[in-house]
Design an enzyme around this catalytic site. Sequence first.
Site, PDB file in Angstrom:
ATOM      1  N   ARG A  64      61.136  12.040 -27.134  1.00 18.79           N
ATOM      2  CA  ARG A  64      62.313  11.359 -27.665  1.00 18.79           C
ATOM      3  C   ARG A  64      63.578  12.191 -27.523  1.00 18.79           C
ATOM      4  O   ARG A  64      64.625  11.663 -27.184  1.00 18.79           O
ATOM      5  CB  ARG A  64      62.085  10.929 -29.099  1.00 18.79           C
ATOM      6  N   LYS A  92      54.125  30.260 -12.870  1.00 20.56           N
ATOM      7  CA  LYS A  92      54.218  31.144 -11.714  1.00 20.56           C
ATOM      8  C   LYS A  92      54.738  32.521 -12.111  1.00 20.56           C
ATOM      9  O   LYS A  92      55.014  33.355 -11.264  1.00 20.56           O
ATOM     10  CB  LYS A  92      55.153  30.543 -10.668  1.00 20.56           C
ATOM     11  N   HIS A 142      67.708  23.204 -34.678  1.00 21.94           N
ATOM     12  CA  HIS A 142      67.691  21.976 -33.893  1.00 21.94           C
ATOM     13  C   HIS A 142      68.943  21.213 -34.317  1.00 21.94           C
ATOM     14  O   HIS A 142      68.868  20.227 -35.046  1.00 21.94           O
ATOM     15  CB  HIS A 142      66.410  21.187 -34.198  1.00 21.94           C
TER      16      HIS A 142
END
Lengths: 320, 436
Positions: A64, A92, A142
């Site tokens: 979302r 990697k 956040h």
Amino acid sequence: MTGPRTYVFPHRHLLGIEGLSPEDIGGLLDLAESYVEQNRQVDKKQSILRGRTQINLFFESSTRTRTSFELAGKRLGADVINMSVAASAIKKGETLIDTAMTLNAMHPDVLVVRHPDSGAVQLLSEKVDCSVINAGDGSHQHPTQALLDALTIRRRKGRLAGLTVAICGDILHSRVARSNIHLLNVMGARVRLVAPPTLLPAQVDRLGVDVCHDMREGLANCDIVMMLRLQTERMHGRFVPSVREYFHFYGLDASRLAAACPDALVMHPGPMNRGVEIDSELADDIDRSLIREQVEMGVAVRMACLEALTRPLPNRPGER
Amino acid sequence: MASPDRRTAYVNARLLDPASGLDAPGALLTVGEAIADLGPGLFADGVPEGIEVVDCGGHCLCPGLIDIHANLREPGAEHQETLATGSQAAAAGGVTTVAALPDTNPPIDEAALVEFVARRARDTAIVNVVPMAALTRGLGGREITEIGLLSQSGAVAFTDGARPVADAQVMRRALAYATVFDALIIQPAEEPALAAEGCMNEGEVAMRLGLSGVPSCAETIMVERDLRLVESTGGRYHAAHLSIADSIDCVRAAKARGLAVSCGATPHSFALNETAVGDYRTFTKVKPPLRAEPDRRAVVAGLADGTIDVISSGHAPLDQESKRLPFAQAAFGIIGLETMLPLALELHHNGHLPLLDLLAKMTARPASLLGLAAGRLAPGAPADLLLFDLEAPWRIDERNFRSKCKNSPFDGRPVQGRPLRTVVGGETVYTAEAGG
């Protein structure tokens, strides 16, 4: 009074709520407000980010938030690219800084970054030339989630100041909680944290919040109940004994919500664990639950953040 | 090392010998690799012909520093440090003897490996390097090493380096067995289960940064457990570096009960607190973590009242790839050989410790713990000397580090006092003029 378009966001990046003033937060919310109606029209496209490149760099899976940022960028006319790094470069052996340098060489204008480690987005922001938006770093911040929560509350309650907001659940691991605590404090709301001691960080009271371990007590007379997600790997004996016990004591259902104000509203940053932290019926109750509205406000808030950060860029392609 | 008949007079010095309490202007004579004479009256009538003269300019001349806790990374991680580069860093920091930690690759858990480190050091290092040996095989924490044979081959102490011995029974047997050889056991005191997820001190700063914390009880619990084991076994025990008021109190109480225990502290534990982590500065990520201000003060108090016996650098060189990472992923460690003296001198300049008491924690005390003849100014003692300017103000600059790695949180810090000349076995291995 200044309109949303005259407000100038004074920061280069949006890394967290800590450090933002009430004016910054109010300015972003006003700007976001102007996009809400726009997003409900058939023609949603703007051109203020035309010619800009936005890269969504996600080191952690997300549906979302990434979709929301992607829509926000596209609706403003930016070229948006999504990169899921968890699956490629890290395997990697490429380091975060290598990835940052590589992307920087492609001259993006905005990087939207999510990373499982606290502080990783800030580290990356120090290595690139463009603006960086933190889409969630570890257990740290956040910011766009806190802003969209604030916009949702403000639209329904008309204000943030003076409200009592209970944040319930896994505070320890929650970047959503940390960002919301800072934002709500700055905007004059009262914050109460409700969780078992194993899900609260040490010295969390230093953030200027009330802390309690009992849901009924914690929900008493509050205007907003914000539930947090409890991740599966934390449920079985590591932080709480079981899902059953957790829902029994810390889950939200209609009877528990009765302890709150009669017009109290329920929020959840998603994705929900129905039957773990929130009762399914309550989550779908359109009179009490703001969960879908939060998602809608998410796009508007992210458009506002993208605009605020890119507006100072030279040679604007188009006036509104 | 100096040839047997080489004679050097260090004149016009402020002689400082913590072991005897000497603090007086005077001179010192070295013959070959040993100190021959010293005192206020020496060379009062001038230095005879044939003796090389070093004018100390009134600066402090003390025994070379002894660092009881340093990672030199050889064998196994020579890209981070070697016995040669580590010893050059030591010389620049005024350190003349380094006890090298055994958690290398392979770990130093057999007599042949102890001898290998000693031989490599003799061939390549410019200061004395004395090897420590692992306490358990392969640092595995399960089977104790051949403490007797390892002691005979030259191991000065036994430790699993950065890994605490978690199993109480293993620790108990190691302490008991080591008494036969009077071997010193060094423990990085931290309960691993409590510290497992933590990357900095648990508390407000960690909470704000969203970082998982190491609770202070992780250290206190391990210290208390070990002290009980020492009490029942009589082993010689040294807690590597303490960082918490409570654990220092435990050692204080144990010493009052007459236990033969000792403990150390690193400069970063008394020169910095947890706020230095700031915006996720990985150069501040270290074990034990930088603690809250009351704990930092407790370390200073512990040093001042003698509870904390030694100051050690905790030198842990780490390359950029280990540190240029998100905080939780970065490796633990700070380099310290080149900054130990000026940071320790802050305690003197700030009035916390008399100069001789401070120097004792980096000379005579570690020497007696490790059973070394160095660490004092006395006729017959090794001519391992440090000449330093007590007052000179300067700024720590990572560009001048001789260590292969630059992971110091002290880059740019203004400090006072610096080494002018370092002498090992009668031979000058560092001078400030040559070394910048």
